[in-house]
Write an enzyme that holds these catalytic residues in place. Structure first.
Site, PDB file in Angstrom:
ATOM      1  N   SER A  46      -0.342   9.619  -4.014  1.00  0.00           N
ATOM      2  CA  SER A  46      -0.387   8.339  -3.317  1.00  0.00           C
ATOM      3  C   SER A  46      -1.183   7.306  -4.092  1.00  0.00           C
ATOM      4  CB  SER A  46      -1.046   8.537  -1.944  1.00  0.00           C
ATOM      5  OG  SER A  46      -1.369   7.302  -1.364  1.00  0.00           O
TER       6      SER A  46
ATOM      7  N   TYR B 244      -8.037  11.299   3.271  1.00  0.00           N
ATOM      8  CA  TYR B 244      -6.614  11.413   2.894  1.00  0.00           C
ATOM      9  C   TYR B 244      -6.493  11.243   1.382  1.00  0.00           C
ATOM     10  CZ  TYR B 244      -1.824   9.976   1.988  1.00  0.00           C
ATOM     11  OH  TYR B 244      -0.560   9.868   1.452  1.00  0.00           O
TER      12      TYR B 244
ATOM     13  N   LYS C 234      -5.565  14.005  -1.817  1.00  0.00           N
ATOM     14  CA  LYS C 234      -4.552  13.842  -2.878  1.00  0.00           C
ATOM     15  C   LYS C 234      -5.208  13.987  -4.263  1.00  0.00           C
ATOM     16  CE  LYS C 234      -0.970  13.087  -0.279  1.00  0.00           C
ATOM     17  NZ  LYS C 234       0.155  14.044  -0.242  1.00  0.00           N
TER      18      LYS C 234
HETATM   19  C1  WQD Z   1      -0.098  -2.219   5.267  1.00  0.00           C
HETATM   20  C2  WQD Z   1      -0.711  -3.600   5.543  1.00  0.00           C
HETATM   21  C3  WQD Z   1      -2.688  -3.511   6.904  1.00  0.00           C
HETATM   22  C4  WQD Z   1      -0.639  -2.100  10.529  1.00  0.00           C
HETATM   23  C5  WQD Z   1      -0.919   3.386   3.779  1.00  0.00           C
HETATM   24  C6  WQD Z   1      -1.564   4.776   3.808  1.00  0.00           C
HETATM   25  C7  WQD Z   1      -0.584   5.821   3.581  1.00  0.00           C
HETATM   26  C8  WQD Z   1       0.238   5.518   2.365  1.00  0.00           C
HETATM   27  C9  WQD Z   1       0.846   4.128   2.468  1.00  0.00           C
HETATM   28  C10 WQD Z   1       1.299   7.325   1.276  1.00  0.00           C
HETATM   29  C11 WQD Z   1      -2.229  -3.586   5.452  1.00  0.00           C
HETATM   30  C12 WQD Z   1      -1.559  -4.259   7.626  1.00  0.00           C
HETATM   31  C13 WQD Z   1      -0.909  -2.515   9.229  1.00  0.00           C
HETATM   32  C14 WQD Z   1      -0.804  -3.018  11.603  1.00  0.00           C
HETATM   33  C15 WQD Z   1      -1.480  -4.717  10.043  1.00  0.00           C
HETATM   34  N1  WQD Z   1       1.289   6.412   2.259  1.00  0.00           N
HETATM   35  N2  WQD Z   1      -1.318  -3.796   8.997  1.00  0.00           N
HETATM   36  N3  WQD Z   1      -1.223  -4.302  11.311  1.00  0.00           N
HETATM   37  O1  WQD Z   1      -2.824   0.357   4.589  1.00  0.00           O
HETATM   38  O2  WQD Z   1      -1.407   0.355   2.513  1.00  0.00           O
HETATM   39  O3  WQD Z   1      -1.949   2.460   3.769  1.00  0.00           O
HETATM   40  O4  WQD Z   1      -0.189   3.230   2.571  1.00  0.00           O
HETATM   41  O5  WQD Z   1       0.353   7.647   0.653  1.00  0.00           O
HETATM   42  O6  WQD Z   1       0.303   5.871   4.707  1.00  0.00           O
HETATM   43  O7  WQD Z   1      -2.524   4.783   2.772  1.00  0.00           O
HETATM   44  O8  WQD Z   1      -0.332   0.762   4.697  1.00  0.00           O
HETATM   45  O9  WQD Z   1       1.265   0.180   6.468  1.00  0.00           O
HETATM   46  O10 WQD Z   1      -1.052   0.989   7.127  1.00  0.00           O
HETATM   47  O11 WQD Z   1      -0.754  -1.280   6.129  1.00  0.00           O
HETATM   48  O12 WQD Z   1      -1.867  -5.882   9.803  1.00  0.00           O
HETATM   49  O13 WQD Z   1      -0.572  -2.717  12.809  1.00  0.00           O
HETATM   50  O14 WQD Z   1      -0.393  -3.981   6.877  1.00  0.00           O
HETATM   51  O15 WQD Z   1      -3.934  -4.168   7.101  1.00  0.00           O
HETATM   52  O16 WQD Z   1      -2.639  -4.839   4.900  1.00  0.00           O
HETATM   53  P1  WQD Z   1      -1.677   0.906   3.848  1.00  0.00           P
HETATM   54  P2  WQD Z   1      -0.187   0.223   6.191  1.00  0.00           P
END
Ligand code: WQD
Length: 343
Positions: free
Chosen positions: A124, A148, A152
């Site tokens: 990841s 998490y 990894k």
């Molecule tokens: C994306 C953006 C949030 C939800 C995940 C995990 C893990 C990884 C993919 C594999 C951010 C914003 C989110 C919400 C929001 N997978 N957001 N309101 O944070 O990059 O992390 O990446 O490893 O699953 O690490 O992805 O989709 O949670 O958030 O504003 O209800 O959307 O702040 O900027 P993230 P995300």
């Protein structure tokens, strides 16, 4: 070729199985169905018209896994199985070290016992933590900011660090950015059993009126519009990258063993507001939202340099954000119809 896919009933694993079957591989899936459903296995067979050898086994079940490896000589393993919620990992770190690290070590050990030397590991982009700049390339420092990400990193280190134990293994570590979207049939998508953490599943809940509005976690980041920027990649492009990696493992003229880490993303970053706007436009839906405080542990922006994955795998993402938003909504609509029919 005989390919073992761990976690093959999950979001990315199921899409990868479709493409492996389409390429003519014989696919065996092990999955404990703790965060996925047997429906995904049926739908893979429906989409491809081909059979999957499915075994409901937990990777921690050493006897079950040993029986499986005794029953079939695999040419390669694609290892997806694991827990994937950043926020859950903060609350239950031990679960992540067991599910993600210990189970991977058991898998590696049994592969060595049966002399299976080709492995693709689902890593990841969270291993980079808060990058000092963007785009991110594979030589950036590794910083585990949550259990998490640390889980990894530990598996990557075990594979890379103990490489002397199995110097002729051929290993590719795929560091995913943000997978969204769904299979064009509407039969496969991101369907976790537990509470979703990620942006797109929440947008889909608002679009389907299951939630009143989306919470936007902060708009005071140093980005184009203040909201978080991520490198979203269509899950079908991501599974394509696994098939390209498998082809590299099985046919590369690199003679000795190797262990390569590759970033898998589109190389473009989109903000939360851009995702909302694109989803609304392409699906003609309104996504009400409220800006709330930042989510603890969130980083400001993350997107990848695609040079190494393009050069090594001869792969690049083909689908754009419109495809990702359209296919996500199509999946959600068919899931809602299925649930209505089943109720
Ligand atoms: C994306 C953006 C949030 C939800 C995940 C995990 C893990 C990884 C993919 C594999 C951010 C914003 C989110 C919400 C929001 N997978 N957001 N309101 O944070 O990059 O992390 O990446 O490893 O699953 O690490 O992805 O989709 O949670 O958030 O504003 O209800 O959307 O702040 O900027 P993230 P995300």
């Amino acid at each position: 070729m005989n390919i073992l896919v761990t976690g093959g009933a999950g979001f990315i694993g199921s899409h990868c199985c479709v493409q492996l079957l389409d390429e003519g591989h014989d696919v065996t899936v092990v999955d404990n169905l703790s965060n996925s459903s047997i429906e995904a296995i049926y739908n893979i067979e429906l989409i491809t018209g081909k059979k999957i050898n499915f075994f409901e086994i937990d990777l921690l079940d050493e006897e079950g896994m040993n029986n499986l490896f005794q029953s079939k000589k695999f040419d390669a393993v694609i290892h997806f199985a694991g827990s994937k919620s950043v926020s859950e990992s903060v609350d239950f770190p031990l679960k992540y070290y067991f599910n993600n690290v210990y189970s991977s070590i058991l898998l590696i050990r049994i592969m060595a016992k049966y002399d299976i030397k080709n492995l693709i590991f689902s890593s990841s982009a969270t291993v980079y933590g808060e990058p000092s700049s963007v785009p991110i390339n594979e030589s950036f420092p590794i910083k585990g900011m949550n259990p998490y990400a640390i889980s990894k990193i530990k598996v990557e280190e075990h594979l890379r660090g103990n490489f002397h134990e199995y110097p002729d293994w051929r290993i590719i570590l795929l560091r995913y950015f943000n997978p969204i979207g769904a299979h064009k049939s509407g039969l496969l998508g991101d369907n976790p059993n537990d509470k979703p953490n990620n942006l797109m599943p929440f947008i889909l809940k608002v679009a389907s009126m299951e939630e009143e509005y989306l919470e936007v976690f902060g708009n005071d980041y140093e980005t184009k519009d203040g909201t978080g920027v991520r490198d979203y990649i269509h899950v079908s492009d991501l599974s394509d990258a696994h098939v390209s990696s498998l082809n590299y493992l099985l046919s590369s003229d690199e003679k000795s063993g190797f262990c390569h880490a590759l970033n898998i993303g589109t190389g473009r970053g989109y903000s939360v507001l851009e995702i909302i706007e694109t989803f609304e436009k392409i699906n003609n839906k309104n996504i009400p939202y409220k800006v709330v405080d930042r989510r603890p542990g969130d980083i400001s922006q993350s997107f990848t340099d695609t040079e190494l994955s393009q050069r090594m795998l001869k792969w690049s993402a083909k689908k754009d954000l419109n495809d990702m938003c359209k296919d996500s909504w199509k999946w959600k609509q068919s899931e809602m119809k299925r649930k209505k029919y089943e109720s």
